[in-house]
Enzyme design. Structure first.
Site, PDB file in Angstrom:
ATOM      1  N   SER A  69       7.714  10.134 -18.539  1.00  0.00           N
ATOM      2  CA  SER A  69       7.587   9.814 -19.960  1.00  0.00           C
ATOM      3  C   SER A  69       8.732   8.870 -20.347  1.00  0.00           C
ATOM      4  O   SER A  69       8.850   7.796 -19.774  1.00  0.00           O
ATOM      5  CB  SER A  69       7.572  11.095 -20.786  1.00  0.00           C
ATOM      6  OG  SER A  69       7.114  10.838 -22.088  1.00  0.00           O
ATOM      7  N   HIS A  74      -0.627  14.445 -19.953  1.00  0.00           N
ATOM      8  CA  HIS A  74       0.749  13.956 -19.844  1.00  0.00           C
ATOM      9  C   HIS A  74       1.655  15.000 -19.196  1.00  0.00           C
ATOM     10  O   HIS A  74       2.556  14.661 -18.440  1.00  0.00           O
ATOM     11  CB  HIS A  74       1.252  13.602 -21.245  1.00  0.00           C
ATOM     12  CG  HIS A  74       2.551  12.881 -21.279  1.00  0.00           C
ATOM     13  ND1 HIS A  74       2.710  11.595 -20.815  1.00  0.00           N
ATOM     14  CD2 HIS A  74       3.779  13.262 -21.734  1.00  0.00           C
ATOM     15  CE1 HIS A  74       3.961  11.213 -20.987  1.00  0.00           C
ATOM     16  NE2 HIS A  74       4.639  12.201 -21.532  1.00  0.00           N
TER      17      HIS A  74
END
Length: 671
Positions: free
Chosen positions: A529, A642
């Site tokens: 991320s 994610h």
């Protein structure tokens, strides 16, 4: 000479072995804690959870519900005779229902049959009702479920007129919004109390007399483009006219009535559009007769329960009042720990009730305000259930989960405070491999956390121990931009990713490189991320690393704008202008802008259902590195969001770790 005893170390496949406690709740009389215990079935790759009970006095935990299903979010009835919880035991392909189970034994019975997702719920003070937030299924989805042929064919199309139409981990959202329902705890009759095609109503909470319900709602002209217009509302419990309390503009959550009914405490922040601001505790009269007051601003603390880990387990509870309405409890992220804190109703008397070096969450208080129960993890323990008396330092551990870890050598960990690029105080950790020999030199891996408004620290990281077990020194720190060190520290990179955060990381890299056991020619870097962003930024700005693994990356702000579930709001971290108004700034802050300078062999890892940083972010980098002739590979995980490293299917989590190790071994160990 006797044979050398073989050391047991962490393996990637140990992810199947963990059993983890979730959402512990203390009974009203303080005698028992109920919690959900999660497990993974290796054969089917399915995750299950059952409820367990443990006494706060003497006695061992005992399993309370059984079966291959997910029982979660237990809540005691006010008289302690029943536990409400969510379960998918009868409908594993549909959203969970609320079930009730007697605490003295007996079968659980389904209470609700609402066609939609149920989120948070709460018992009424008299135990006769529950309030919950529900997002119904769209009519066409209900119709499809009733027709086997339509169900087999699946969705024909999706139609949206709002910009927030997807969310990572949930996928594409229904058009229905979150609304408030009240359920009779005996008959199960459910009544929808609010309804609107645009506005959501979330975080409902009962007044102590059961006559009103408080909640949060954004009823601005366009909530999707003005997320700071939410307010605290109250309404009659039976439905009726809403009353706005007129709180300051800003994000807010978790309203909670004081036991005397005079006040509502909630979490929130001002300064619209500035995510780096502290999440604070606010207080407003329940009748809206005076302005809301920020009780924790003066202490420069951030209210949350999110020290990074790859096991999960923390939970930020709504503000918890003492029975006399004089003190409010909450958790804060500070210096790599998550701690229980409290403050008096007038904002004075701030106290911290747990010790540095641990991360707590899921705080609950008994009816007399004398005993606490909570989740507690450390850097060497993924989580247990604890209890303690209010005002006492000594805590009692109620569970002994994952005892196999006692027979594992995790390596040795050193915590270091050091000076950052601007002379600022920074905190970092160096994890040395099991059976470490200070006379040898080792390859090393820099781990960079995501967010960036998060923190590394005192919470178990299986990934770090796994890499250390393979002979790597693993080191990590909290550079500027993260949480836990005050608002100035967090806001230092607002609108300026890849500046002072990069400088702090390089100071940390230099400090670790000076250690005599570090081989400067065998250094790797990885992160996901924002950590993936910074990994790409590093390979485009320095050749000092010999290998990199960039995960779920942010690579190009110009293309991620509008394609992420963060939508247009990601423009705030690059100057608050969309690319079509300031493409040069968006491009300058994008790692792919500097990728032409890269020389580091780089593995790209991304999930195909990642809606936070869409997979095209990884695809761009992979193609660019290939075109530049840099050694690179692309590993894609289908069906994963994610948060693959924390919540993905276990075989995929294992495969991810094996690919990371394979890449570093190839370039740092010549394997």
């Amino acid at each position: 000479m006797p044979p050398t005893k073989k050391i047991k170390t962490i393996q990637a496949s140990d992810l199947y072995r963990f059993t983890l406690p979730r959402t512990p709740r203390l009974s009203p009389d303080g005698k028992f804690v109920v919690y959900a215990l999660t497990r993974v079935d290796r054969k089917t790759e399915k995750k299950f959870a059952n409820l367990w009970l443990v006494p706060t006095g003497r006695g061992a935990p005992r399993q309370f519900t059984y079966g291959d299903q997910t029982d979660s979010q237990p809540e005691w009835s006010p008289d302690g005779k029943q536990i409400a919880f969510l379960s998918n035991r009868e409908t594993q392909d549909k959203p969970p229902k609320i079930y009730l189970i007697p605490t003295d034994g007996g079968e659980a019975r389904p209470l609700t049959d609402i066609p939609g997702n149920i989120s948070s719920f709460q018992w009424s003070p008299d135990g006769r009702k529950l309030v919950c937030m529900v997002r119904k299924q769209d009519p066409e989805a209900i119709e499809r479920d009733k027709d086997e042929n339509k169900k087999k064919l699946g969705v024909v199309y999706r139609h949206y007129d709002r910009v927030h139409f997807k969310f990572d981990g949930s996928g594409y959202l229904p058009r229905e919004r979150w609304h408030i329902w009240v359920v009779d705890s005996r008959s199960g009759k459910a009544v929808q109390q609010t309804d609107h095609k645009v506005f959501d109503e979330v975080s409902p909470a009962w007044s102590p007399d059961g006559k009103r319900i408080a909640f949060v709602s954004n009823r601005g002209s366009d909530p999707d483009f003005d997320p700071w217009s939410g307010d605290i509302y109250t309404m009659p419990a039976a439905g009726g006219k809403l009353k706005a309390l007129g709180t300051p503009r800003g994000v807010k959550s978790s309203p909670t009535y004081s036991p005397d009914g005079a006040w509502i405490a909630y979490y929130g922040s001002e300064h619209p559009g500035e995510w780096f601001r502290n999440n604070c505790l606010w207080l407003v009269p329940s009748n809206g007769s005076a302005p809301a007051e920020n009780l924790t601003e003066r202490y420069d603390v951030h209210i949350d329960a999110h020290t990074l880990n790859d096991q999960g387990g923390q939970e930020l509870r709504p503000p918890i009042w003492s029975p006399d309405s004089s003190r409010i409890y909450f958790t804060i992220d500070q210096h790599g720990s998550t701690l229980l804190a409290s403050v008096c109703r007038d904002g004075e008397g701030f106290e911290i009730h747990t010790s540095p070096g641990e991360s707590v969450g899921s705080i609950s208080l008994d009816g007399r305000g004398e005993r606490l129960a909570y989740f507690r993890a450390t850097i060497a323990d993924p989580g247990q259930v604890y209890t303690k008396l209010v005002g006492q330092e000594k805590a009692r551990q109620l569970t002994r989960l994952n005892p196999w870890l006692k027979n594992v050598d995790l390596g040795s960990l050193e915590e270091i405070w050091f000076k950052g690029a601007a002379g600022n105080e920074l905190q970092g950790w160096i994890l040395k491999p099991p059976d470490f020999d200070p006379k040898k030199t080792y390859p090393s891996i820099l781990e960079i956390h995501g967010g960036p408004q998060l923190q590394y620290g005192h919470f178990f990281m299986h990934e770090f121990y796994f890499l250390a077990a393979q002979g790597y020194v693993v080191y990590f720190c909290n550079p500027r931009g993260g949480r836990g060190y005050g608002e100035k520290h967090t806001g230092a990179i607002w609108g300026a990713w890849g500046t002072v955060d990069y400088d702090d990381l390089m100071k940390w890299v230099q400090l670790v490189a000076r250690q005599p056991y570090i081989d400067k020619q065998r250094r790797g870097v990885t992160g996901g991320s924002y950590g993936g962003y910074m990994t790409l930024w590093i390979i485009g700005n320095t050749p000092r690393f010999q290998a990199a693994v960039a995960q779920r990356v942010v690579s190009n702000f110009t293309s991620m704008w509008g394609s992420s579930d963060g939508n247009w709001r990601f423009q705030m971290v690059i100057g608050n202008k969309p690319p079509y108004q300031d493409v040069l700034n968006a491009w300058e802050r994008s790692p792919i802008r500097h990728i032409v300078n890269a020389r580091t062999p780089t593995l790209i890892i991304h999930s195909e259902e990642d809606h936070r940083t869409p997979i095209e972010q990884g695809e761009q980098v992979f193609v660019a590195l290939k075109q530049l002739g840099i050694d690179t590979e692309f590993v894609r995980f289908p069906g994963e969001p994610h948060g693959l490293s924390r919540q993905g299917r276990t075989d995929r989590r294992v495969a991810r770790l094996e690919h990371i190790l394979r890449w570093f071994d190839r370039y740092l160990k010549n394997e």
